[in-house]
Design an enzyme around this catalytic site. Structure first.
Site, mmCIF file in Angstrom:
data_model
loop_
_atom_site.group_PDB
_atom_site.id
_atom_site.type_symbol
_atom_site.label_atom_id
_atom_site.label_comp_id
_atom_site.label_asym_id
_atom_site.label_seq_id
_atom_site.Cartn_x
_atom_site.Cartn_y
_atom_site.Cartn_z
ATOM 1 N N GLU A 81 0.836 -1.204 0.000
ATOM 2 C CA GLU A 81 0.000 0.000 0.000
ATOM 3 C C GLU A 81 0.872 1.256 0.000
ATOM 4 O OE1 GLU A 81 -3.089 -0.374 -0.449
ATOM 5 O OE2 GLU A 81 -3.572 -2.372 0.301
ATOM 6 N N CYS A 143 -7.187 -1.013 8.794
ATOM 7 C CA CYS A 143 -5.859 -1.026 8.153
ATOM 8 C C CYS A 143 -5.492 0.361 7.628
ATOM 9 C CB CYS A 143 -5.825 -2.041 7.013
ATOM 10 S SG CYS A 143 -5.878 -3.750 7.576
ATOM 11 N N HIS A 162 -0.561 -5.622 3.018
ATOM 12 C CA HIS A 162 -1.720 -6.494 3.213
ATOM 13 C C HIS A 162 -1.325 -7.925 2.848
ATOM 14 C CE1 HIS A 162 -5.071 -3.367 3.344
ATOM 15 N NE2 HIS A 162 -5.346 -4.226 4.308
#
Length: 195
Positions: A81, A143, A162
């Site tokens: 991410e 998250c 993730h």
């Protein structure tokens, strides 16, 4: 150099959260003798996770904090991410709570990018037994919320990965090994940036 790693506790049907299992496995493997690797499990609760992240940055001031979360929809995929988003948090956490105004930090910027170039990581890494992709949307749940908060308090010196749920083909061992490969590459980026 201190590096800090977090995974999440159980939530919904995931009584064993692969993110925490992966972080524990990484801790066993280590990152070499010059990296002091510390780990912590975060609850799947906005406020409690935010308090713990704030504490990591204000008391320990690590070189880098890497958060690992479970992406229940990703099968056999690790997702890197790039950024955290400030608004849009409407989904209830494990305590039945969501942030006021659906927002992480009231006057915070819309999004914050990690100092880690996830796209170049994604291009330069090949993992054994598992695929890896790049993303700019961590999902507007705990998250993403944790990531944004950490980027905010850590001036961008945070990363979020993730991982998929555990399965016969995706074991904690495979995830721990993958994390080790990815994070060593991140630390190399950090060192190059400082030089």
């Amino acid at each position: 150099h201190l590096s800090f790693f977090t995974g999440f506790g159980p939530f919904r049907q995931y009584l064993v959260n692969s993110s925490w299992e992966a972080v524990k496995e990484l801790s066993k493997r280590g990152l070499g003798k010059d990296i002091d690797l510390q780990i912590m499990q975060l609850p799947v609760a906005y406020q409690k996770a935010k308090e713990k992240v704030f504490k990591i940055w204000t008391t320990l001031q690590p070189l880098l904090t890497v958060h690992v979360g479970l992406a229940s929809t990703s099968k056999e995929l690790i997702i890197l991410e790039q950024c955290g988003k400030n608004k849009g948090y409407q989904e209830m956490d494990a305590c039945g709570f969501h942030p006021e105004g659906g927002c992480c930090i009231l006057d915070g910027p819309e999004k914050i990018e990690s100092i880690i170039n996830m796209k170049s990581l994604w291009k330069n890494i090949s993992l054994e037994g598992i695929d890896i992709i790049f993303s700019r949307d961590a999902g507007r749940y705990i998250c993403d919320y944790t990531y944004y908060t950490s980027l905010y308090y850590g001036n961008g010196r945070a990363a979020f990965i993730h991982v998929p749920p555990l399965s016969k083909s995706v074991t904690a061992h495979i995830l721990g090994k993958a994390l080790q490969t990815i994070i060593l590459e991140m630390l190399k980026q950090c060192r190059e940036e400082r030089e």
